[in-house]
Design a protein around this motif. Structure first.
Motif, PDB file in Angstrom:
ATOM      1  N   LYS A 181      56.964  44.784  37.776  1.00 13.96           N
ATOM      2  CA  LYS A 181      56.396  43.458  38.034  1.00 13.96           C
ATOM      3  C   LYS A 181      56.257  43.146  39.521  1.00 13.96           C
ATOM      4  O   LYS A 181      55.204  42.670  39.959  1.00 13.96           O
ATOM      5  CB  LYS A 181      57.245  42.389  37.354  1.00 13.96           C
ATOM      6  N   GLU A 182      57.282  43.396  40.298  1.00 20.07           N
ATOM      7  CA  GLU A 182      57.238  43.034  41.717  1.00 20.07           C
ATOM      8  C   GLU A 182      56.159  43.815  42.456  1.00 20.07           C
ATOM      9  O   GLU A 182      55.398  43.251  43.244  1.00 20.07           O
ATOM     10  CB  GLU A 182      58.608  43.253  42.365  1.00 20.07           C
ATOM     11  N   ARG A 183      56.086  45.087  42.210  1.00 21.70           N
ATOM     12  CA  ARG A 183      55.055  45.900  42.862  1.00 21.70           C
ATOM     13  C   ARG A 183      53.662  45.510  42.377  1.00 21.70           C
ATOM     14  O   ARG A 183      52.701  45.506  43.141  1.00 21.70           O
ATOM     15  CB  ARG A 183      55.315  47.387  42.601  1.00 21.70           C
ATOM     16  N   PHE A 184      53.570  45.172  41.099  1.00 21.44           N
ATOM     17  CA  PHE A 184      52.300  44.711  40.532  1.00 21.44           C
ATOM     18  C   PHE A 184      51.827  43.445  41.245  1.00 21.44           C
ATOM     19  O   PHE A 184      50.669  43.345  41.665  1.00 21.44           O
ATOM     20  CB  PHE A 184      52.480  44.454  39.033  1.00 21.44           C
ATOM     21  N   LEU A 185      52.721  42.489  41.409  1.00 19.66           N
ATOM     22  CA  LEU A 185      52.361  41.235  42.056  1.00 19.66           C
ATOM     23  C   LEU A 185      52.023  41.437  43.534  1.00 19.66           C
ATOM     24  O   LEU A 185      51.132  40.766  44.068  1.00 19.66           O
ATOM     25  CB  LEU A 185      53.498  40.222  41.902  1.00 19.66           C
ATOM     26  N   GLU A 186      52.712  42.348  44.179  1.00 19.87           N
ATOM     27  CA  GLU A 186      52.391  42.657  45.578  1.00 19.87           C
ATOM     28  C   GLU A 186      50.983  43.226  45.696  1.00 19.87           C
ATOM     29  O   GLU A 186      50.233  42.892  46.614  1.00 19.87           O
ATOM     30  CB  GLU A 186      53.408  43.652  46.141  1.00 19.87           C
ATOM     31  N   LEU A 187      50.622  44.089  44.760  1.00 19.31           N
ATOM     32  CA  LEU A 187      49.288  44.694  44.791  1.00 19.31           C
ATOM     33  C   LEU A 187      48.204  43.660  44.478  1.00 19.31           C
ATOM     34  O   LEU A 187      47.142  43.655  45.114  1.00 19.31           O
ATOM     35  CB  LEU A 187      49.224  45.851  43.787  1.00 19.31           C
ATOM     36  N   VAL A 188      48.490  42.788  43.529  1.00 18.71           N
ATOM     37  CA  VAL A 188      47.549  41.720  43.228  1.00 18.71           C
ATOM     38  C   VAL A 188      47.326  40.850  44.468  1.00 18.71           C
ATOM     39  O   VAL A 188      46.197  40.507  44.810  1.00 18.71           O
ATOM     40  CB  VAL A 188      48.063  40.871  42.044  1.00 18.71           C
ATOM     41  N   GLU A 189      48.392  40.529  45.154  1.00 19.81           N
ATOM     42  CA  GLU A 189      48.279  39.710  46.373  1.00 19.81           C
ATOM     43  C   GLU A 189      47.477  40.432  47.451  1.00 19.81           C
ATOM     44  O   GLU A 189      46.711  39.788  48.194  1.00 19.81           O
ATOM     45  CB  GLU A 189      49.679  39.369  46.893  1.00 19.81           C
ATOM     46  N   LYS A 190      47.625  41.732  47.529  1.00 17.34           N
ATOM     47  CA  LYS A 190      46.875  42.523  48.512  1.00 17.34           C
ATOM     48  C   LYS A 190      45.365  42.358  48.317  1.00 17.34           C
ATOM     49  O   LYS A 190      44.601  42.357  49.286  1.00 17.34           O
ATOM     50  CB  LYS A 190      47.266  44.004  48.384  1.00 17.34           C
ATOM     51  N   TYR A 191      44.955  42.217  47.068  1.00 16.20           N
ATOM     52  CA  TYR A 191      43.519  42.097  46.763  1.00 16.20           C
ATOM     53  C   TYR A 191      43.062  40.638  46.649  1.00 16.20           C
ATOM     54  O   TYR A 191      41.920  40.392  46.279  1.00 16.20           O
ATOM     55  CB  TYR A 191      43.206  42.814  45.453  1.00 16.20           C
ATOM     56  N   ARG A 192      43.921  39.710  46.998  1.00 17.14           N
ATOM     57  CA  ARG A 192      43.617  38.285  46.808  1.00 17.14           C
ATOM     58  C   ARG A 192      42.288  37.872  47.433  1.00 17.14           C
ATOM     59  O   ARG A 192      41.547  37.078  46.856  1.00 17.14           O
ATOM     60  CB  ARG A 192      44.754  37.452  47.413  1.00 17.14           C
ATOM     61  N   ASN A 193      41.971  38.413  48.603  1.00 14.75           N
ATOM     62  CA  ASN A 193      40.732  38.037  49.295  1.00 14.75           C
ATOM     63  C   ASN A 193      39.808  39.234  49.524  1.00 14.75           C
ATOM     64  O   ASN A 193      38.965  39.214  50.416  1.00 14.75           O
ATOM     65  CB  ASN A 193      41.065  37.367  50.632  1.00 14.75           C
ATOM     66  N   HIS A 194      39.956  40.242  48.697  1.00 18.89           N
ATOM     67  CA  HIS A 194      39.178  41.474  48.866  1.00 18.89           C
ATOM     68  C   HIS A 194      37.692  41.242  48.599  1.00 18.89           C
ATOM     69  O   HIS A 194      37.309  40.497  47.691  1.00 18.89           O
ATOM     70  CB  HIS A 194      39.710  42.548  47.921  1.00 18.89           C
ATOM     71  N   ASP A 195      36.859  41.892  49.394  1.00 19.32           N
ATOM     72  CA  ASP A 195      35.401  41.782  49.227  1.00 19.32           C
ATOM     73  C   ASP A 195      34.915  42.847  48.241  1.00 19.32           C
ATOM     74  O   ASP A 195      34.958  44.040  48.536  1.00 19.32           O
ATOM     75  CB  ASP A 195      34.716  41.963  50.590  1.00 19.32           C
ATOM     76  N   PHE A 196      34.449  42.396  47.075  1.00 19.79           N
ATOM     77  CA  PHE A 196      33.923  43.308  46.067  1.00 19.79           C
ATOM     78  C   PHE A 196      32.397  43.415  46.123  1.00 19.79           C
ATOM     79  O   PHE A 196      31.796  44.128  45.331  1.00 19.79           O
ATOM     80  CB  PHE A 196      34.348  42.857  44.667  1.00 19.79           C
ATOM     81  N   GLY A 197      31.782  42.690  47.052  1.00 21.22           N
ATOM     82  CA  GLY A 197      30.341  42.790  47.221  1.00 21.22           C
ATOM     83  C   GLY A 197      29.581  41.591  46.675  1.00 21.22           C
ATOM     84  O   GLY A 197      30.120  40.759  45.945  1.00 21.22           O
ATOM     85  N   SER A 198      28.307  41.528  47.020  1.00 20.84           N
ATOM     86  CA  SER A 198      27.420  40.453  46.582  1.00 20.84           C
ATOM     87  C   SER A 198      26.164  41.046  45.947  1.00 20.84           C
ATOM     88  O   SER A 198      25.814  42.207  46.202  1.00 20.84           O
ATOM     89  CB  SER A 198      27.024  39.567  47.766  1.00 20.84           C
ATOM     90  N   PHE A 199      25.496  40.251  45.142  1.00 28.03           N
ATOM     91  CA  PHE A 199      24.271  40.741  44.505  1.00 28.03           C
ATOM     92  C   PHE A 199      23.382  39.576  44.104  1.00 28.03           C
ATOM     93  O   PHE A 199      23.848  38.432  43.968  1.00 28.03           O
ATOM     94  CB  PHE A 199      24.583  41.620  43.295  1.00 28.03           C
ATOM     95  N   GLN A 200      22.116  39.879  43.922  1.00 26.34           N
ATOM     96  CA  GLN A 200      21.158  38.877  43.470  1.00 26.34           C
ATOM     97  C   GLN A 200      20.961  39.001  41.965  1.00 26.34           C
ATOM     98  O   GLN A 200      20.870  40.093  41.425  1.00 26.34           O
ATOM     99  CB  GLN A 200      19.811  39.045  44.182  1.00 26.34           C
ATOM    100  N   VAL A 201      20.900  37.871  41.312  1.00 21.56           N
ATOM    101  CA  VAL A 201      20.708  37.829  39.856  1.00 21.56           C
ATOM    102  C   VAL A 201      19.254  37.489  39.556  1.00 21.56           C
ATOM    103  O   VAL A 201      18.768  36.422  39.923  1.00 21.56           O
ATOM    104  CB  VAL A 201      21.630  36.787  39.204  1.00 21.56           C
ATOM    105  N   ASN A 202      18.548  38.418  38.910  1.00 22.91           N
ATOM    106  CA  ASN A 202      17.157  38.160  38.508  1.00 22.91           C
ATOM    107  C   ASN A 202      16.928  38.444  37.028  1.00 22.91           C
ATOM    108  O   ASN A 202      15.793  38.434  36.557  1.00 22.91           O
ATOM    109  CB  ASN A 202      16.178  38.960  39.369  1.00 22.91           C
ATOM    110  N   LYS A 203      18.025  38.701  36.288  1.00 25.99           N
ATOM    111  CA  LYS A 203      17.894  38.878  34.843  1.00 25.99           C
ATOM    112  C   LYS A 203      19.210  38.493  34.166  1.00 25.99           C
ATOM    113  O   LYS A 203      20.291  38.622  34.746  1.00 25.99           O
ATOM    114  CB  LYS A 203      17.509  40.322  34.487  1.00 25.99           C
TER     115      LYS A 203
END
Length: 231
Positions: A181-203
């Motif tokens: 649990k502790e390591r899991f929560l640490e990893l989740v926090e690491k990705y709290r503001n991670h950039d997964f990218g952007s995209f345009q929706v046309n469908k």
């Protein structure tokens, strides 16, 4: 609605629950007798965004391999649930052409829009990718659908569970107690503001789907082009 504040509040409250072992284990995710189906209008993120999401999930999987991780085929953002999943909804009983016509009419003036997948949030049952809209076009689409379906005779249950206002994608669910649990929560926090990218929706995709949108159980009913393209 301030979307960032909403995601922040959800994250803070849910991480507190998970830390206290009050997370919700899904008892149905591996059940063979789950007959909950519904009809949804969806956005499918592009592959470059999904690849970044899978890198995050692989990191989580290295700690907790037996939890439920969404494959690329199942990752989606819900525009709106036309019919929320319930036990016994059969595709053969739905007038699909009538739904397609109704939705096409609601989308006739819809504009393209962008979604930025920035960071993660959580609920007591899952981890979600945060989606942010660049304008109000998605909410306009939702409001048009709500208005038009209320005036129709088609079965619908929009907003009965909750009023959808976000653009999140669920990518992880708890299926057993956390072993690290502790390591899991640490990893989740690491990705709290991670950039997964952007995209345009046309469908947008209309689907008949199970609760988890598993590819083997989903039927793609129609694809709607929005913006300058024909529906």
């Amino acid at each position: 609605m301030n979307l960032q504040e909403h995601y922040d509040t959800l994250y803070k409250e849910s991480i507190s629950e998970i830390s206290s072992d009050n997370y919700e284990i899904d008892p149905m995710i591996h059940a063979d007798n789950d007959r909950r189906f519904g009809m949804s209008l969806l956005i499918r993120p592009p592959m470059d965004v999904k690849i970044k999401i899978q890198r995050f999930l692989e990191d989580l999987k290295s700690l907790e391999p037996n939890q439920y991780y969404y494959p690329n085929s199942d990752i989606h953002i819900t525009v709106i649930s036309i019919i929320s999943c319930y036990d016994g909804l059969m595709l053969r009983n739905l007038n699909v052409p009538a739904y397609v016509e109704q939705i096409a009419n609601s989308l006739k003036n819809a504009k393209k829009f962008s979604i930025s997948c920035q960071g993660i949030t959580a609920s007591p049952s899952c981890i979600m990718i945060q989606g942010f809209m660049g304008d109000n076009h998605l909410n306009t689409i939702r409001n048009n659908l709500r208005r038009d379906f209320k005036d129709s005779n088609l079965e619908q249950s929009m907003d009965e569970r909750y009023l959808i206002q976000t653009a999140h994608a669920t990518v992880f669910r708890f299926t057993e107690p956390l072993k690290q649990k502790e390591r899991f929560l640490e990893l989740v926090e690491k990705y709290r503001n991670h950039d997964f990218g952007s995209f345009q929706v046309n469908k947008l995709e209309l689907s008949y789907n199970d609760w988890y949108h598993r590819e083997r159980l989903v039927t793609n009913l129609h694809e709607f082009k929005i913006g300058n393209s024909k529906t």
